[in-house]
Scaffold this motif. Structure first.
Motif, PDB file in Angstrom:
ATOM      1  N   ASP A 118       0.842  -1.194   0.000  1.00  0.00           N
ATOM      2  CA  ASP A 118       0.000   0.000   0.000  1.00  0.00           C
ATOM      3  C   ASP A 118       0.877   1.242   0.000  1.00  0.00           C
ATOM      4  O   ASP A 118       1.878   1.307   0.707  1.00  0.00           O
ATOM      5  CB  ASP A 118      -0.886  -0.036   1.259  1.00  0.00           C
ATOM      6  CG  ASP A 118      -1.831   1.141   1.340  1.00  0.00           C
ATOM      7  OD1 ASP A 118      -1.413   2.191   1.861  1.00  0.00           O
ATOM      8  OD2 ASP A 118      -2.975   1.034   0.883  1.00  0.00           O
ATOM      9  N   LEU A 119       0.513   2.221  -0.822  1.00  0.00           N
ATOM     10  CA  LEU A 119       1.250   3.483  -0.853  1.00  0.00           C
ATOM     11  C   LEU A 119       0.769   4.376   0.283  1.00  0.00           C
ATOM     12  O   LEU A 119      -0.422   4.662   0.391  1.00  0.00           O
ATOM     13  CB  LEU A 119       1.043   4.182  -2.198  1.00  0.00           C
ATOM     14  CG  LEU A 119       1.513   3.410  -3.429  1.00  0.00           C
ATOM     15  CD1 LEU A 119       1.088   4.134  -4.700  1.00  0.00           C
ATOM     16  CD2 LEU A 119       3.024   3.226  -3.404  1.00  0.00           C
ATOM     17  N   GLN A 120       1.680   4.792   1.103  1.00  0.00           N
ATOM     18  CA  GLN A 120       1.341   5.600   2.273  1.00  0.00           C
ATOM     19  C   GLN A 120       1.203   7.074   1.898  1.00  0.00           C
ATOM     20  O   GLN A 120       2.022   7.613   1.157  1.00  0.00           O
ATOM     21  CB  GLN A 120       2.426   5.423   3.339  1.00  0.00           C
ATOM     22  CG  GLN A 120       2.021   5.794   4.735  1.00  0.00           C
ATOM     23  CD  GLN A 120       3.087   5.371   5.745  1.00  0.00           C
ATOM     24  OE1 GLN A 120       4.275   5.493   5.502  1.00  0.00           O
ATOM     25  NE2 GLN A 120       2.654   4.855   6.872  1.00  0.00           N
ATOM     26  N   GLU A 121       0.127   7.712   2.409  1.00  0.00           N
ATOM     27  CA  GLU A 121      -0.104   9.140   2.144  1.00  0.00           C
ATOM     28  C   GLU A 121       0.010   9.438   0.648  1.00  0.00           C
ATOM     29  O   GLU A 121       0.719  10.353   0.225  1.00  0.00           O
ATOM     30  CB  GLU A 121       0.910   9.991   2.927  1.00  0.00           C
ATOM     31  CG  GLU A 121       0.857   9.783   4.442  1.00  0.00           C
ATOM     32  CD  GLU A 121      -0.449  10.258   5.042  1.00  0.00           C
ATOM     33  OE1 GLU A 121      -1.002  11.245   4.545  1.00  0.00           O
ATOM     34  OE2 GLU A 121      -0.921   9.617   6.002  1.00  0.00           O
ATOM     35  N   PHE A 122      -0.701   8.652  -0.154  1.00  0.00           N
ATOM     36  CA  PHE A 122      -0.564   8.718  -1.607  1.00  0.00           C
ATOM     37  C   PHE A 122      -0.844  10.112  -2.166  1.00  0.00           C
ATOM     38  O   PHE A 122      -0.010  10.706  -2.850  1.00  0.00           O
ATOM     39  CB  PHE A 122      -1.494   7.686  -2.248  1.00  0.00           C
ATOM     40  CG  PHE A 122      -1.328   7.526  -3.729  1.00  0.00           C
ATOM     41  CD1 PHE A 122      -0.073   7.589  -4.325  1.00  0.00           C
ATOM     42  CD2 PHE A 122      -2.429   7.289  -4.541  1.00  0.00           C
ATOM     43  CE1 PHE A 122       0.086   7.416  -5.706  1.00  0.00           C
ATOM     44  CE2 PHE A 122      -2.285   7.116  -5.914  1.00  0.00           C
ATOM     45  CZ  PHE A 122      -1.029   7.176  -6.483  1.00  0.00           C
ATOM     46  N   TYR A 123      -2.011  10.657  -1.869  1.00  0.00           N
ATOM     47  CA  TYR A 123      -2.359  11.975  -2.407  1.00  0.00           C
ATOM     48  C   TYR A 123      -1.508  13.101  -1.815  1.00  0.00           C
ATOM     49  O   TYR A 123      -0.962  13.922  -2.569  1.00  0.00           O
ATOM     50  CB  TYR A 123      -3.845  12.262  -2.193  1.00  0.00           C
ATOM     51  CG  TYR A 123      -4.752  11.402  -3.042  1.00  0.00           C
ATOM     52  CD1 TYR A 123      -4.967  11.679  -4.382  1.00  0.00           C
ATOM     53  CD2 TYR A 123      -5.406  10.294  -2.500  1.00  0.00           C
ATOM     54  CE1 TYR A 123      -5.793  10.889  -5.163  1.00  0.00           C
ATOM     55  CE2 TYR A 123      -6.236   9.495  -3.270  1.00  0.00           C
ATOM     56  CZ  TYR A 123      -6.423   9.797  -4.600  1.00  0.00           C
ATOM     57  OH  TYR A 123      -7.239   9.002  -5.369  1.00  0.00           O
ATOM     58  N   SER A 224       3.621   1.421   2.951  1.00  0.00           N
ATOM     59  CA  SER A 224       3.169   1.032   4.280  1.00  0.00           C
ATOM     60  C   SER A 224       3.736  -0.358   4.564  1.00  0.00           C
ATOM     61  O   SER A 224       3.266  -1.348   4.010  1.00  0.00           O
ATOM     62  CB  SER A 224       1.636   0.998   4.333  1.00  0.00           C
ATOM     63  OG  SER A 224       1.204   0.450   5.559  1.00  0.00           O
ATOM     64  N   HIS A 225       4.750  -0.418   5.396  1.00  0.00           N
ATOM     65  CA  HIS A 225       5.402  -1.709   5.665  1.00  0.00           C
ATOM     66  C   HIS A 225       4.462  -2.666   6.403  1.00  0.00           C
ATOM     67  O   HIS A 225       4.551  -3.884   6.247  1.00  0.00           O
ATOM     68  CB  HIS A 225       6.687  -1.494   6.453  1.00  0.00           C
ATOM     69  CG  HIS A 225       7.723  -0.710   5.685  1.00  0.00           C
ATOM     70  ND1 HIS A 225       8.402  -1.239   4.611  1.00  0.00           N
ATOM     71  CD2 HIS A 225       8.166   0.572   5.804  1.00  0.00           C
ATOM     72  CE1 HIS A 225       9.231  -0.342   4.104  1.00  0.00           C
ATOM     73  NE2 HIS A 225       9.089   0.772   4.815  1.00  0.00           N
ATOM     74  N   ARG A 226       3.532  -2.105   7.179  1.00  0.00           N
ATOM     75  CA  ARG A 226       2.574  -2.945   7.892  1.00  0.00           C
ATOM     76  C   ARG A 226       1.654  -3.673   6.925  1.00  0.00           C
ATOM     77  O   ARG A 226       1.200  -4.791   7.170  1.00  0.00           O
ATOM     78  CB  ARG A 226       1.746  -2.083   8.852  1.00  0.00           C
ATOM     79  CG  ARG A 226       0.765  -2.856   9.722  1.00  0.00           C
ATOM     80  CD  ARG A 226      -0.006  -1.912  10.626  1.00  0.00           C
ATOM     81  NE  ARG A 226      -0.884  -1.046   9.850  1.00  0.00           N
ATOM     82  CZ  ARG A 226      -2.105  -1.397   9.466  1.00  0.00           C
ATOM     83  NH1 ARG A 226      -2.579  -2.589   9.761  1.00  0.00           N
ATOM     84  NH2 ARG A 226      -2.854  -0.553   8.787  1.00  0.00           N
ATOM     85  N   LYS A 227       1.378  -3.032   5.773  1.00  0.00           N
ATOM     86  CA  LYS A 227       0.476  -3.619   4.792  1.00  0.00           C
ATOM     87  C   LYS A 227       1.208  -4.378   3.685  1.00  0.00           C
ATOM     88  O   LYS A 227       0.573  -4.865   2.755  1.00  0.00           O
ATOM     89  CB  LYS A 227      -0.384  -2.520   4.156  1.00  0.00           C
ATOM     90  CG  LYS A 227      -1.415  -1.931   5.099  1.00  0.00           C
ATOM     91  CD  LYS A 227      -2.319  -0.966   4.353  1.00  0.00           C
ATOM     92  CE  LYS A 227      -3.394  -0.415   5.246  1.00  0.00           C
ATOM     93  NZ  LYS A 227      -4.287   0.524   4.517  1.00  0.00           N
ATOM     94  N   THR A 228       2.513  -4.472   3.785  1.00  0.00           N
ATOM     95  CA  THR A 228       3.284  -5.206   2.788  1.00  0.00           C
ATOM     96  C   THR A 228       3.374  -6.666   3.215  1.00  0.00           C
ATOM     97  O   THR A 228       4.035  -7.000   4.200  1.00  0.00           O
ATOM     98  CB  THR A 228       4.689  -4.599   2.625  1.00  0.00           C
ATOM     99  OG1 THR A 228       4.568  -3.223   2.230  1.00  0.00           O
ATOM    100  CG2 THR A 228       5.480  -5.348   1.581  1.00  0.00           C
ATOM    101  N   GLN A 229       2.665  -7.546   2.491  1.00  0.00           N
ATOM    102  CA  GLN A 229       2.588  -8.953   2.868  1.00  0.00           C
ATOM    103  C   GLN A 229       2.876  -9.848   1.666  1.00  0.00           C
ATOM    104  O   GLN A 229       2.424  -9.568   0.553  1.00  0.00           O
ATOM    105  CB  GLN A 229       1.206  -9.288   3.434  1.00  0.00           C
ATOM    106  CG  GLN A 229       0.835  -8.474   4.678  1.00  0.00           C
ATOM    107  CD  GLN A 229      -0.552  -8.810   5.189  1.00  0.00           C
ATOM    108  OE1 GLN A 229      -1.287  -9.586   4.588  1.00  0.00           O
ATOM    109  NE2 GLN A 229      -0.919  -8.215   6.302  1.00  0.00           N
ATOM    110  N   TYR A 230       3.598 -10.921   1.932  1.00  0.00           N
ATOM    111  CA  TYR A 230       3.916 -11.891   0.874  1.00  0.00           C
ATOM    112  C   TYR A 230       3.458 -13.266   1.331  1.00  0.00           C
ATOM    113  O   TYR A 230       4.099 -13.929   2.148  1.00  0.00           O
ATOM    114  CB  TYR A 230       5.414 -11.898   0.594  1.00  0.00           C
ATOM    115  CG  TYR A 230       5.816 -12.837  -0.543  1.00  0.00           C
ATOM    116  CD1 TYR A 230       5.510 -12.531  -1.857  1.00  0.00           C
ATOM    117  CD2 TYR A 230       6.503 -14.019  -0.282  1.00  0.00           C
ATOM    118  CE1 TYR A 230       5.865 -13.377  -2.893  1.00  0.00           C
ATOM    119  CE2 TYR A 230       6.866 -14.877  -1.311  1.00  0.00           C
ATOM    120  CZ  TYR A 230       6.544 -14.549  -2.622  1.00  0.00           C
ATOM    121  OH  TYR A 230       6.893 -15.394  -3.651  1.00  0.00           O
TER     122      TYR A 230
END
Length: 287
Positions: A118-123, A224-230
């Motif tokens: 997930d891209l954090q603070e995208f906008y 978002s490292h918390r939302k980075t899942q493999y």
């Protein structure tokens, strides 16, 4: 034609496209603060329904800045007449006609290995300067200047306007292209739904994770490292993806069941569930 006259002509061209008189657009540009709303809302976890929190317990928030009145009309015309006609890669599903979170998840059905991030603070991370630079790759500098002023606020891309998702897609385009090249070379399926990125394959591609993530961060986007899942069997943009089908999360299925049992006049959860299941060979439900 001298530079100042060219600048005036480019401004008139933009005004003509959005069907507003130049003096009307000038008035809006000089009073932008009057054409935006602003509020802060809590970020809600889609799985639990509870506010998201940082490690220190602070509730995560986002700033919503929708445009209004004449500016919103102008932005809608910019979107329809200028932005939508610009071709985007097929991997982009957010803000694209006939695409959705469902079409974003479907290509990953049947793949064993899945990476979601997930891209954090995208906008907020997309500055006015970045928007202007992106437009300059497509239009003249003067046209890009007016276009940027009409679609950004407080030096960044505001969340909640008709144009922001389309502009964000254009800003991210260079990154998309680099990711697509890497994925095509390694038989990896890639899709993006606004700020949600998904990668999947039949083969284990864990060794490529640093390369994939580096492409994203090297282009000044935050992850978002918390939302980075493999791992396999993940929920992708709100849709459960399996080897032989995709399906809605359990809470959507339960709410659909209640709608049907109570014979509700409006059945939004049942419609959504049907839209997911009709992409499978079986499992379509009747409303």
């Amino acid at each position: 034609m001298n530079s100042s006259q060219y600048k005036i002509n480019e401004f008139k061209k933009l005004c003509s496209i959005v069907c507003f008189k130049p003096n009307e657009v000038e008035h809006i540009l000089h009073n932008l603060d009057k054409y935006y709303q602003e509020w802060i809302e809590k970020k809600i976890d889609k799985q639990t329904g509870l506010p998201k929190k940082y490690l220190d317990g602070t509730v995560k928030q986002r700033t919503i800045r929708p445009s209004q009145k004449e500016l919103k009309i102008i932005q809608s015309r910019i979107k329809n007449k200028i932005l939508i006609p610009i071709k985007l890669p097929d991997v982009v599903h957010g803000g694209v006609k006939r695409c959705s979170n469902i079409t974003n998840a479907k290509p990953h059905q049947g793949n064993k290995y899945i990476l979601t991030t997930d891209l954090q603070e995208f906008y907020p991370n997309i500055t006015s300067q970045r928007v202007y630079d992106t437009f300059c790759n497509l239009f003249s500098p003067h046209f890009s200047h007016w276009l940027t002023n009409l679609t950004t606020w407080k030096y960044e891309l505001p969340q909640g306007t008709p144009t922001s998702t389309h502009i964000a897609n254009l800003v991210f385009l260079d990154t998309d292209i680099k990711i697509i090249e890497l994925c095509n070379s390694n038989k990896i399926t890639y899709t993006r739904y606004v700020d949600d990125l998904t990668f999947s394959s039949q083969q284990d591609f864990k060794y490529l994770l640093p390369d994939i993530l580096k492409i994203i961060t090297s282009n000044n986007f935050k992850l978002s490292h918390r939302k980075t899942q493999y791992r396999g069997n993940q929920t992708i943009t709100g849709v459960n993806v399996f080897l032989n089908k995709i399906d809605a999360p359990k809470k959507i299925i339960e709410k659909s069941k209640i709608e049907i049992e109570t014979n509700a006049d409006i059945k939004p959860f049942t419609i959504y569930l049907n839209n997911i299941r009709k992409t499978n060979s079986k499992g379509k439900i009747n409303i």
